[in-house]
Structures are given as structure tokens and as C-alpha cells.
Design a protein around this motif. Structure first.
Motif, PDB file in Angstrom:
ATOM      1  N   GLN A 115       0.747  -1.204   0.090  1.00  0.00           N
ATOM      2  CA  GLN A 115      -0.187  -0.228  -0.063  1.00  0.00           C
ATOM      3  C   GLN A 115       0.940   1.538   0.011  1.00  0.00           C
ATOM      4  OE1 GLN A 115      -3.466  -0.071  -0.645  1.00  0.00           O
ATOM      5  NE2 GLN A 115      -4.354  -1.753   0.443  1.00  0.00           N
ATOM      6  N   PRO A 116       0.548   1.848  -1.024  1.00  0.00           N
ATOM      7  CA  PRO A 116       1.477   3.384  -0.541  1.00  0.00           C
ATOM      8  C   PRO A 116       1.582   4.025   0.977  1.00  0.00           C
ATOM      9  CG  PRO A 116      -0.647   3.880  -2.082  1.00  0.00           C
ATOM     10  CD  PRO A 116      -0.761   2.225  -1.308  1.00  0.00           C
ATOM     11  N   ASP A 117       0.532   3.796   1.171  1.00  0.00           N
ATOM     12  CA  ASP A 117       1.554   4.259   2.724  1.00  0.00           C
ATOM     13  C   ASP A 117       2.299   3.337   3.790  1.00  0.00           C
ATOM     14  OD1 ASP A 117      -1.433   6.608   3.781  1.00  0.00           O
ATOM     15  OD2 ASP A 117      -2.297   4.555   2.296  1.00  0.00           O
ATOM     16  N   ASP A 118       1.832   2.229   3.229  1.00  0.00           N
ATOM     17  CA  ASP A 118       3.334   1.391   4.201  1.00  0.00           C
ATOM     18  C   ASP A 118       4.901   1.912   3.011  1.00  0.00           C
ATOM     19  OD1 ASP A 118       1.940   0.038   5.973  1.00  0.00           O
ATOM     20  OD2 ASP A 118       1.142  -1.482   3.802  1.00  0.00           O
ATOM     21  N   ALA A 119       4.825   1.925   1.901  1.00  0.00           N
ATOM     22  CA  ALA A 119       5.924   1.864   1.135  1.00  0.00           C
ATOM     23  C   ALA A 119       6.787   3.136   1.015  1.00  0.00           C
ATOM     24  CB  ALA A 119       5.772   2.297  -0.561  1.00  0.00           C
ATOM     25  N   VAL A 120       6.336   4.425   2.063  1.00  0.00           N
ATOM     26  CA  VAL A 120       6.446   5.229   2.234  1.00  0.00           C
ATOM     27  C   VAL A 120       6.895   6.146   3.566  1.00  0.00           C
ATOM     28  CG1 VAL A 120       5.568   6.784   0.055  1.00  0.00           C
ATOM     29  CG2 VAL A 120       4.183   7.010   2.487  1.00  0.00           C
ATOM     30  N   ARG A 121       7.320   5.066   4.321  1.00  0.00           N
ATOM     31  CA  ARG A 121       7.073   5.074   5.431  1.00  0.00           C
ATOM     32  C   ARG A 121       8.747   5.538   5.166  1.00  0.00           C
ATOM     33  NH1 ARG A 121       3.429   4.602   8.731  1.00  0.00           N
ATOM     34  NH2 ARG A 121       1.707   3.140   8.793  1.00  0.00           N
ATOM     35  N   PRO A 122       9.779   4.288   4.784  1.00  0.00           N
ATOM     36  CA  PRO A 122      11.068   4.757   4.555  1.00  0.00           C
ATOM     37  C   PRO A 122      11.690   6.607   4.421  1.00  0.00           C
ATOM     38  CG  PRO A 122      10.424   2.567   3.852  1.00  0.00           C
ATOM     39  CD  PRO A 122       9.707   3.204   4.080  1.00  0.00           C
ATOM     40  N   LEU A 123      10.517   6.390   3.498  1.00  0.00           N
ATOM     41  CA  LEU A 123      11.218   8.363   2.558  1.00  0.00           C
ATOM     42  C   LEU A 123      10.702   9.329   3.703  1.00  0.00           C
ATOM     43  CD1 LEU A 123      11.977   9.951   0.660  1.00  0.00           C
ATOM     44  CD2 LEU A 123       9.977  10.005  -0.774  1.00  0.00           C
ATOM     45  N   ILE A 124       9.923   9.038   4.419  1.00  0.00           N
ATOM     46  CA  ILE A 124       8.721   9.868   6.090  1.00  0.00           C
ATOM     47  C   ILE A 124      10.281   9.878   7.009  1.00  0.00           C
ATOM     48  CG2 ILE A 124       7.432  10.393   7.776  1.00  0.00           C
ATOM     49  CD1 ILE A 124       4.860   9.097   6.041  1.00  0.00           C
ATOM     50  N   ASP A 125      10.968   8.520   7.615  1.00  0.00           N
ATOM     51  CA  ASP A 125      11.551   8.488   8.471  1.00  0.00           C
ATOM     52  C   ASP A 125      12.749   9.605   7.593  1.00  0.00           C
ATOM     53  OD1 ASP A 125      10.487   6.738   9.565  1.00  0.00           O
ATOM     54  OD2 ASP A 125      11.533   5.334   9.129  1.00  0.00           O
ATOM     55  N   LEU A 126      13.903   8.878   6.184  1.00  0.00           N
ATOM     56  CA  LEU A 126      14.768  10.689   6.261  1.00  0.00           C
ATOM     57  C   LEU A 126      14.330  11.641   5.663  1.00  0.00           C
ATOM     58  CD1 LEU A 126      15.090   8.357   2.843  1.00  0.00           C
ATOM     59  CD2 LEU A 126      16.805   8.382   4.777  1.00  0.00           C
ATOM     60  N   ILE A 127      12.714  12.382   6.047  1.00  0.00           N
ATOM     61  CA  ILE A 127      12.611  13.599   5.716  1.00  0.00           C
ATOM     62  C   ILE A 127      12.899  14.007   6.787  1.00  0.00           C
ATOM     63  CG2 ILE A 127      10.547  14.838   5.436  1.00  0.00           C
ATOM     64  CD1 ILE A 127       9.885  13.851   2.922  1.00  0.00           C
ATOM     65  N   ASP A 128      12.234  13.106   7.893  1.00  0.00           N
ATOM     66  CA  ASP A 128      11.670  13.589   9.679  1.00  0.00           C
ATOM     67  C   ASP A 128      13.413  13.252  10.048  1.00  0.00           C
ATOM     68  OD1 ASP A 128       9.205  13.505   9.339  1.00  0.00           O
ATOM     69  OD2 ASP A 128       8.488  11.623  10.094  1.00  0.00           O
ATOM     70  N   ASN A 129      14.684  12.913   9.303  1.00  0.00           N
ATOM     71  CA  ASN A 129      16.047  13.157  10.379  1.00  0.00           C
ATOM     72  C   ASN A 129      16.885  12.811   8.735  1.00  0.00           C
ATOM     73  OD1 ASN A 129      15.006  11.745  12.905  1.00  0.00           O
ATOM     74  ND2 ASN A 129      14.073  10.444  11.681  1.00  0.00           N
ATOM     75  N   PRO A 130      16.893  14.677   8.439  1.00  0.00           N
ATOM     76  CA  PRO A 130      17.867  14.623   7.152  1.00  0.00           C
ATOM     77  C   PRO A 130      19.415  14.487   7.419  1.00  0.00           C
ATOM     78  CG  PRO A 130      16.488  16.751   7.972  1.00  0.00           C
ATOM     79  CD  PRO A 130      16.306  15.314   8.842  1.00  0.00           C
ATOM     80  N   THR A 131      20.498  13.950   6.971  1.00  0.00           N
ATOM     81  CA  THR A 131      21.221  14.394   7.037  1.00  0.00           C
ATOM     82  C   THR A 131      22.353  15.010   5.516  1.00  0.00           C
ATOM     83  OG1 THR A 131      21.673  12.117   7.902  1.00  0.00           O
ATOM     84  CG2 THR A 131      23.365  12.600   6.956  1.00  0.00           C
TER      85      THR A 131
END
Length: 274
Positions: free
Chosen positions: A220-236
Motif C-alpha cells: 500500500q502507498p502508505d506503507d511504501a513511503v514509511r522509509p521516505l518519511i523517516d529520511l525527511i524527519d531525520n535529514p542528513t
């Protein structure tokens, strides 16, 4: 309150990201072509306060005039942009020329992104820890880009077009991180098949994936984007590439810095034409 800008934010993974960040209390500007889909997205969030924190910008990002208008509207509206998510998509298996004279896929998947990245540089810088998340799947070959014919007036194929766009978006990260201190620029693709409508000219393989394999094994799109959410919330700060949660190596060419500069010049020349 963060400000998140999402292109292609009314469908698929873009809409999933918009729902998440609105539910998290962020301000979200959604760029898309359907006001009705945006209204449905807000209804799905189910939070009355989201209406005040959400903004819809109608645009066809394959048109440079629309992309410029989006930049003008967003820079007038927001002093800071914390994250820019580049997720607009429309698949074309055949060469198509826009009313402005550009090859449509090159215009949508690269030229519009270049305009948004450069045009929103000031509000991104102002946010302190900005993120650009580009859903152009990483991993194209270093030599995939034809600088002499980026719009593929000769020998267009879907595969060649796709590879050019992906490589151009990796080089765009070099330009962006030069210009915006402390920027996190991530090229990202999902780890596997996502249940999506695959908007555009869909070939037989994609139709099978969408109608048969998608419901069986697709995320599901909501599950697929969870890794991207983490990258946006914790930028390096710096450039990185991921498939899902997994980091993948950045493609390194012999002349990446020079190629990025040349690509910027190509993009600016094309944008100046329209």
C-alpha cells in the motif's frame, strides 16, 4: 510547524505522504492537477485543522509556465520550506511534445524539478535543515544522459528516456547541494511493487503489475513511503540514494561535477526558451 511541498501529492505515494504530514500537524502544499482528488485527500485525513494547514496548487508540471507559476506562488506564500518532495509522475511510452515545444517526459521528470529546486532555494535555505526527496529511482548508468540531445529528438525509447531522467536527477543533487548549505538531497525509490494506478501510457507489463500482481504482492502507498518519511524527519546533509530503507551507492561518473554544471546550463537554456 514545518512546511512540506509535495508535487504529485494527490495520487499514490505523493498522496500518502501528504496525508501523513497533515496528520502529523505540518503545513502541506500539494501540487497536482485535480482539485477533487485534493478534497478527497483532506476528507481522508479527517482532521478539521488540516484544512487550514493544507494548500492546493493546480499545475501541469510538464509546462514550464506552470512550474514558474508554482515557484512564484510558493515563494510569495512561504518564507521557509522544510522539505520539497518531487513525486509527480505521468508515464509516456512514446515521445510527446508539449505545447511549449519540449519533450513531455523530460519536461516533467527533469526540467520542472530543476525549476522547483532552483526557484525554491531561498526558502529551503531559510529552514536550516532542508530536505529534497526526489522519487526518481536511483541507479542509472553514469553515461545514460545524452547532453547533445536530452529531449531525444532522435532514437526515443521509453527505456532511454527513463534512464536519462534518472541520471539527470542524480546530477541535480550535485547542483542543489552546492547551492543550499546543509541540504539533504535523497534520490529514493520504493523497495518493491506499490499498488498504484500508474497514470499515463501504461504498457502490458505495467498493466499486469497494476491489475494482477499489485493487489497480491504490492505494498500500500502508505506503507511504501514509511522509509521516505523517516529520511525527511531525520535529514542528513549531503547526497544519498535509497531503495526503501536500504541505502544504495550513488552512481559515480568520471566527470560528475562538470556534468552537473553542464546539465544546469542545458536546463537553463531550455527553460529560457519558454
Amino acid at each position: 510547524m514545518r512546511t512540506i511541498v509535495i508535487t504529485g501529492g494527490t495520487d499514490g505515494m505523493g498522496a500518502a505522504l501528504a496525508r501523513h504530514f497533515l496528520s502529523a500537524g505540518d503545513r502541506v502544499a500539494v501540487i497536482g492537477r485535480s482539485r477533487a482528488k485534493f478534497d478527497a485527500l483532506l476528507a481522508a485525513v479527517g482532521d478539521p485543522s488540516a484544512v487550514e494547514r493544507a494548500e492546493f496548487v493546480a499545475a501541469d508540471l510538464s509546462l514550464m509556465a506552470d512550474s514558474r507559476r508554482v515557484v512564484a506562488q510558493l515563494t510569495a506564500r512561504f518564507e521557509q520550506v522544510n522539505a520539497l518532495v518531487l513525486a509527480a509522475s505521468y508515464i509516456r511510452r512514446h515521445r510527446h511534445v508539449t505545447a511549449e515545444g519540449h519533450e513531455a517526459s523530460w519536461a516533467l521528470f527533469f526540467l520542472s524539478k530543476h525549476l522547483l529546486v532552483t526557484g525554491l532555494a531561498e526558502p529551503l535555505r531559510a529552514s536550516g535543515r532542508p530536505v529534497i526527496a526526489n522519487t526518481s529511482v536511483p541507479g542509472a548508468k553514469a553515461e545514460a544522459l545524452d547532453f547533445d540531445d536530452p529531449e531525444l529528438t532522435q532514437g526515443f525509447t521509453f527505456g532511454k528516456s527513463n534512464a536519462q531522467q534518472r541520471r539527470a536527477n542524480e546530477l541535480l543533487g550535485i547542483l542543489a547541494t552546492r547551492d543550499i548549505p546543509d541540504l539533504s538531497y535523497v534520490t529514493w525509490g520504493p523497495a518493491g511493487l506499490v499498488r498504484s494506478s500508474f497514470a499515463g501510457e501504461v504498457g502490458a507489463g505495467m498493466k499486469i503489475a497494476a491489475t494482477i500482481l499489485g493487489p497480491l504482492i504490492g505494498q500500500q502507498p502508505d506503507d511504501a513511503v514509511r522509509p521516505l518519511i523517516d529520511l525527511i524527519d531525520n535529514p542528513t546533509p549531503g547526497r544519498a540514494a535509497y531503495r526503501g530503507h536500504k541505502p544504495v551507492p550513488l552512481v559515480v561518473g568520471l566527470h560528475d561535477e562538470q556534468d552537473a554544471t553542464r546539465l544546469g546550463e542545458v536546463a537553463e537554456a531550455a527553460e529560457d526558451e519558454t
